[in-house]
Design an enzyme around this catalytic site. Sequence first.
Site, PDB file in Angstrom:
ATOM      1  N   ASN A  92       3.188  -7.151  -0.613  1.00 48.95           N
ATOM      2  CA  ASN A  92       4.265  -6.300  -0.625  1.00 48.95           C
ATOM      3  C   ASN A  92       3.691  -5.306  -0.198  1.00 48.95           C
ATOM      4  O   ASN A  92       3.486  -3.840   0.331  1.00 48.95           O
ATOM      5  CB  ASN A  92       4.744  -5.516  -2.204  1.00 48.95           C
ATOM      6  CG  ASN A  92       4.995  -4.531  -2.269  1.00 48.95           C
ATOM      7  OD1 ASN A  92       5.600  -3.893  -2.157  1.00 48.95           O
ATOM      8  ND2 ASN A  92       3.469  -3.513  -2.521  1.00 48.95           N
ATOM      9  N   SER A 145      10.602  -4.130   6.550  1.00 44.57           N
ATOM     10  CA  SER A 145      11.867  -3.190   6.940  1.00 44.57           C
ATOM     11  C   SER A 145      12.579  -2.561   7.565  1.00 44.57           C
ATOM     12  O   SER A 145      12.810  -3.562   8.513  1.00 44.57           O
ATOM     13  CB  SER A 145      10.271  -2.273   7.214  1.00 44.57           C
ATOM     14  OG  SER A 145      10.623  -1.110   7.421  1.00 44.57           O
ATOM     15  N   TYR A 158       3.475   0.017  12.777  1.00 47.91           N
ATOM     16  CA  TYR A 158       4.274  -1.013  12.027  1.00 47.91           C
ATOM     17  C   TYR A 158       5.494  -1.597  11.815  1.00 47.91           C
ATOM     18  O   TYR A 158       5.537  -3.095  11.055  1.00 47.91           O
ATOM     19  CB  TYR A 158       4.824   0.635  11.251  1.00 47.91           C
ATOM     20  CG  TYR A 158       5.706   0.253   9.848  1.00 47.91           C
ATOM     21  CD1 TYR A 158       4.920   0.130   8.693  1.00 47.91           C
ATOM     22  CD2 TYR A 158       7.154   0.178   9.322  1.00 47.91           C
ATOM     23  CE1 TYR A 158       4.959  -0.002   7.216  1.00 47.91           C
ATOM     24  CE2 TYR A 158       7.490   0.077   8.907  1.00 47.91           C
ATOM     25  CZ  TYR A 158       6.426   0.212   7.355  1.00 47.91           C
ATOM     26  OH  TYR A 158       7.353   0.041   6.424  1.00 47.91           O
ATOM     27  N   LYS A 162       6.120  -5.480  10.734  1.00 51.87           N
ATOM     28  CA  LYS A 162       7.442  -5.931  10.361  1.00 51.87           C
ATOM     29  C   LYS A 162       8.161  -6.921  11.126  1.00 51.87           C
ATOM     30  O   LYS A 162       8.360  -7.789  10.088  1.00 51.87           O
ATOM     31  CB  LYS A 162       8.424  -4.355   9.656  1.00 51.87           C
ATOM     32  CG  LYS A 162       7.029  -3.650   8.647  1.00 51.87           C
ATOM     33  CD  LYS A 162       6.596  -3.915   6.840  1.00 51.87           C
ATOM     34  CE  LYS A 162       6.664  -3.144   6.304  1.00 51.87           C
ATOM     35  NZ  LYS A 162       5.684  -4.418   5.046  1.00 51.87           N
ATOM     36  N   ILE A 191      12.758   4.107   0.727  1.00 50.41           N
ATOM     37  CA  ILE A 191      12.339   4.920  -0.780  1.00 50.41           C
ATOM     38  C   ILE A 191      11.941   5.707  -1.245  1.00 50.41           C
ATOM     39  O   ILE A 191      10.695   5.668  -1.231  1.00 50.41           O
ATOM     40  CB  ILE A 191      12.089   2.646  -0.914  1.00 50.41           C
ATOM     41  CG1 ILE A 191      12.783   2.017  -0.372  1.00 50.41           C
ATOM     42  CG2 ILE A 191      12.227   2.968  -2.598  1.00 50.41           C
ATOM     43  CD1 ILE A 191      14.395   1.938  -0.735  1.00 50.41           C
TER      44      ILE A 191
HETATM   45  P1  NAP Z   1       2.465   3.207  -1.472  1.00 47.04           P
HETATM   46  O1  NAP Z   1       3.345   3.525  -2.987  1.00 47.04           O
HETATM   47  O2  NAP Z   1       1.820   3.318  -0.703  1.00 47.04           O
HETATM   48  O3  NAP Z   1       2.171   1.829  -2.819  1.00 47.04           O
HETATM   49  C1  NAP Z   1       1.431   0.605  -1.626  1.00 47.04           C
HETATM   50  C2  NAP Z   1       0.040   0.078  -1.777  1.00 47.04           C
HETATM   51  O4  NAP Z   1      -0.771  -0.667  -1.532  1.00 47.04           O
HETATM   52  C3  NAP Z   1      -0.550   1.363  -2.350  1.00 47.04           C
HETATM   53  O5  NAP Z   1      -1.628   1.570  -4.029  1.00 47.04           O
HETATM   54  C4  NAP Z   1      -2.174   0.505  -1.138  1.00 47.04           C
HETATM   55  O6  NAP Z   1      -3.185   1.549  -2.185  1.00 47.04           O
HETATM   56  C5  NAP Z   1      -1.960  -0.050  -1.380  1.00 47.04           C
HETATM   57  N1  NAP Z   1      -2.513  -1.024  -0.248  1.00 47.04           N
HETATM   58  C6  NAP Z   1      -2.852  -0.672   1.226  1.00 47.04           C
HETATM   59  N2  NAP Z   1      -3.571  -0.997   1.565  1.00 47.04           N
HETATM   60  C7  NAP Z   1      -4.103  -2.206   0.655  1.00 47.04           C
HETATM   61  C8  NAP Z   1      -5.356  -3.447   1.275  1.00 47.04           C
HETATM   62  N3  NAP Z   1      -5.542  -3.469   2.345  1.00 47.04           N
HETATM   63  N4  NAP Z   1      -4.700  -4.319  -0.124  1.00 47.04           N
HETATM   64  C9  NAP Z   1      -3.819  -3.978  -0.335  1.00 47.04           C
HETATM   65  N5  NAP Z   1      -3.794  -3.096  -1.224  1.00 47.04           N
HETATM   66  C10 NAP Z   1      -3.208  -1.832  -0.435  1.00 47.04           C
HETATM   67  O7  NAP Z   1       4.006   2.016  -0.906  1.00 47.04           O
HETATM   68  P2  NAP Z   1       5.472   1.863  -0.841  1.00 47.04           P
HETATM   69  O8  NAP Z   1       6.177   2.883  -1.042  1.00 47.04           O
HETATM   70  O9  NAP Z   1       5.487   1.395  -2.263  1.00 47.04           O
HETATM   71  O10 NAP Z   1       5.531   0.638   0.031  1.00 47.04           O
HETATM   72  C11 NAP Z   1       5.623  -1.397  -0.972  1.00 47.04           C
HETATM   73  C12 NAP Z   1       5.595  -1.992   0.780  1.00 47.04           C
HETATM   74  O11 NAP Z   1       7.017  -1.501   1.090  1.00 47.04           O
HETATM   75  C13 NAP Z   1       4.953  -2.011   1.937  1.00 47.04           C
HETATM   76  O12 NAP Z   1       4.772  -3.087   2.852  1.00 47.04           O
HETATM   77  C14 NAP Z   1       6.334  -0.712   2.149  1.00 47.04           C
HETATM   78  O13 NAP Z   1       5.739  -1.666   4.040  1.00 47.04           O
HETATM   79  C15 NAP Z   1       7.468  -1.522   2.079  1.00 47.04           C
HETATM   80  N6  NAP Z   1       8.472   0.146   2.721  1.00 47.04           N
HETATM   81  C16 NAP Z   1       8.705   0.625   1.902  1.00 47.04           C
HETATM   82  C17 NAP Z   1      10.070   1.739   2.006  1.00 47.04           C
HETATM   83  C18 NAP Z   1       9.778   2.809   1.565  1.00 47.04           C
HETATM   84  O14 NAP Z   1      10.688   3.557   1.761  1.00 47.04           O
HETATM   85  N7  NAP Z   1       8.930   3.216   0.336  1.00 47.04           N
HETATM   86  C19 NAP Z   1      10.460   0.860   3.278  1.00 47.04           C
HETATM   87  C20 NAP Z   1      10.495  -0.293   3.519  1.00 47.04           C
HETATM   88  C21 NAP Z   1       9.446  -0.679   3.375  1.00 47.04           C
HETATM   89  P3  NAP Z   1      -3.440   3.026  -0.947  1.00 47.04           P
HETATM   90  O15 NAP Z   1      -2.162   3.880  -1.327  1.00 47.04           O
HETATM   91  O16 NAP Z   1      -4.842   3.135  -1.526  1.00 47.04           O
HETATM   92  O17 NAP Z   1      -3.569   2.640   0.483  1.00 47.04           O
END
Ligand code: NAP
Length: 266
Positions: A92, A145, A158, A162, A191
């Site tokens: 994730n 995504s 990105y 993805k 999200i």
């Molecule tokens: P988030 O709240 O930023 O959570 C992602 C977590 O991953 C953060 O705690 C981040 O730490 C951590 N991370 C970053 N780089 C890392 C690494 N190298 N090793 C280990 N952990 C790491 O993001 P989210 O929105 O929940 O997204 C989660 C996943 O869903 C991602 O893959 C994202 O691309 C995908 N996604 C999200 C959305 C959306 O709308 N939110 C839509 C489509 C897909 P830091 O904060 O320190 O960077």
Amino acid sequence: MTFCSFENKVALVTGAGSGIGKSIAICLAKNGADVIVNDINIDLASATANDVNGLGRQGLPIIADLSNENEVNSMAEKAINVFGRIDLLVNNAGVVDQFVPTVEQNVDRWQRVIDIHLRGCYICTKTVGRYMVDKMYGKIVNISSVVGMAGAPMRTAYGPAKAGIIMLTKTLAIEWARYNINVNAVSPGYILTPLVEDAITKGKINDEVIIRRIPMGRLGYPEEIAKVVVFLLSDAASYINGANLPVDGGWTSFGSYGDAFNISSI
Ligand code: NAP
């Protein structure tokens, strides 16, 4: 919400200190799993692990940068020393793009996004998959995504990363089906997580414009992704393998012109 049982199952969720990953970790714990909580940030990982412990399951925070093979190997060894197994894996963790025109992008920052998403998913799956193959059991969900399914301007790292995760999902689903390992992907739309809130606050994305493009007329919530991921990890999804499931309020199905939500003018 509890709808399946993960009793005696151990899950590893990457990037589980925040947003979608945190929700997945909590949803798994509510359904009986112990959870290895990976993140790059120790305070966030520990907070999620405490939430898991508060639900009566064991939460183990482990810091590792997923793009670093040595750190991922150490994480897996530590997890195996504590639990003896990893049954469920959710890839994730993620970061956002630079959000500047391609001709202005920094190549090292482009590479970093590719490395965390695609290389990280590959290394983590390869490392944990070894233990799953030995046990002849495993369920893996990769978070892709909608931007991995259709082009979006300036998302040059990105989007391709993805898209690569979707193909990695299908490739491993086929290779590992014989070992009783299911590999699927979930592709969220927009999200409301810290990642997206930050992008809105910094003006990198415009939530009002995005919402007009969503047939359901709203952003999604992390729990709405977590429940689908937990379903795919459960025995209820035992015959689903190599799938990529959009969870996007209808985003990828919309092919018309104008607003997707306010369609009164059509
Ligand atoms: P988030 O709240 O930023 O959570 C992602 C977590 O991953 C953060 O705690 C981040 O730490 C951590 N991370 C970053 N780089 C890392 C690494 N190298 N090793 C280990 N952990 C790491 O993001 P989210 O929105 O929940 O997204 C989660 C996943 O869903 C991602 O893959 C994202 O691309 C995908 N996604 C999200 C959305 C959306 O709308 N939110 C839509 C489509 C897909 P830091 O904060 O320190 O960077």
